[in-house]
Enzyme design. Sequence first.
Site, short mmCIF file in Angstrom:
data_model
loop_
_atom_site.label_atom_id
_atom_site.label_comp_id
_atom_site.label_asym_id
_atom_site.label_seq_id
_atom_site.Cartn_x
_atom_site.Cartn_y
_atom_site.Cartn_z
N LYS A 46 0.82 -1.22 0.00
CA LYS A 46 0.00 0.00 0.00
C LYS A 46 0.85 1.27 0.00
O LYS A 46 2.04 1.25 0.29
CB LYS A 46 -0.96 -0.01 1.20
CG LYS A 46 -2.16 -0.93 0.91
CD LYS A 46 -3.27 -0.82 1.91
CE LYS A 46 -4.41 -1.74 1.45
NZ LYS A 46 -5.44 -1.90 2.48
N ARG A 72 -3.76 -9.90 4.85
CA ARG A 72 -4.13 -9.92 3.43
C ARG A 72 -2.95 -9.42 2.60
O ARG A 72 -2.52 -8.28 2.77
CB ARG A 72 -5.36 -9.04 3.24
CG ARG A 72 -5.90 -8.97 1.82
CD ARG A 72 -7.12 -8.05 1.78
NE ARG A 72 -7.64 -7.91 0.44
CZ ARG A 72 -7.16 -7.04 -0.45
NH1 ARG A 72 -6.16 -6.23 -0.14
NH2 ARG A 72 -7.68 -6.97 -1.65
C1 8Y7 Z 1 -8.20 -4.10 1.87
C2 8Y7 Z 1 -9.28 -4.83 1.39
C3 8Y7 Z 1 -8.36 -3.73 -0.25
C4 8Y7 Z 1 -7.91 -4.17 3.26
C5 8Y7 Z 1 -9.78 -5.69 3.48
C6 8Y7 Z 1 -5.42 -2.83 -1.79
C7 8Y7 Z 1 -10.37 -5.16 -0.82
C8 8Y7 Z 1 -6.69 -2.11 -1.78
N1 8Y7 Z 1 -7.62 -3.42 0.83
N2 8Y7 Z 1 -10.06 -5.62 2.17
N3 8Y7 Z 1 -9.38 -4.59 0.06
N4 8Y7 Z 1 -8.72 -4.96 4.01
N5 8Y7 Z 1 -10.51 -6.44 4.29
O1 8Y7 Z 1 -4.39 -2.11 -1.94
O2 8Y7 Z 1 -7.01 -3.53 3.80
O3 8Y7 Z 1 -5.33 -4.07 -1.70
S1 8Y7 Z 1 -8.13 -3.13 -1.87
#
Ligand code: 8Y7
Length: 278
Positions: free
Chosen positions: A223, A257
């Site tokens: 990020k 994640r």
């Molecule tokens: C997150 C996310 C994204 C996160 C959860 C990216 C879909 C942006 N970030 N879902 N999603 N937590 N639960 O850079 O931090 O991956 S999208």
Amino acid sequence: MLNQLNCPSSILDLSTPHVMGILNVTPDSFSDGGKFTHFEHALKQVQQMIDAGASIIDIGGESTRPGAADVSESDELARVIPILKAIKQNFDVLVSIDTSKAVVMKAAIDNGADIINDVRALQNEGCLDVVANSTVPVCLMHMQGLPRTMQNKPSYDDVIEDIIDFFEQRIQACLAIGIARERLIVDPGFGFGKTLSQNFKLLANLSKFTKLACPILAGISRKSMIGNLLNRDVEQRLAGSLSAAILAAQQGVHIIRVHDVEETVDALKVLNAVAENK
Ligand code: 8Y7
């Protein structure tokens, strides 16, 4: 807190941290309903993430990056449902679906999704009902504002306390409609309406979210908070992402994640070995 997550296809033991691998479904990869080559590529990526130790595969058909445009219901369904079905047919792995649309949640649950991952924490119309009428766990993520504008002057009285208050309200809304507490996961939403220093304050204080007595998920991988701190392009953020993953896991985060599954699993094994030999 219950130390496990009961998903439709299996139980996830939360006594050690797990990796959620992000499946890269580029915006137009599946807009034709799933071209063979794109499909093959996605399934290969899933196999690699499973071999590398991912417990969950997260599929998203809507871009939630800062400034991203909205995606129609039919486009999102066409991107997500065929690949969900194919993964459930071919692999023994938990699948989470990243969506904020009730119709997509319903279709995903009907087609074998194990977890709903909602960056809008079930605040969109119909979402609480759809999840209440199912048995799947749901990740409630915090976001201030909406993707298009969320990085415009994010502001909090106290970023930690404000987000904890938000979760207390969303947890109450879930309980009131009949979604059991054991089904809820919380996620502070790194990068979703937070400044660089607010993001690092969150990372420094993740352990405070354990008082909500729900499993915690965190997504920091590649990020901007890493890129801006280090002045690194998106492909050069692995070391920063791994450091953040370890700091999160060390504070009690249960699910991380990430894009780089193999490297994150290795890093977490080091942390686990330390924990086991304390
Ligand atoms: C997150 C996310 C994204 C996160 C959860 C990216 C879909 C942006 N970030 N879902 N999603 N937590 N639960 O850079 O931090 O991956 S999208």
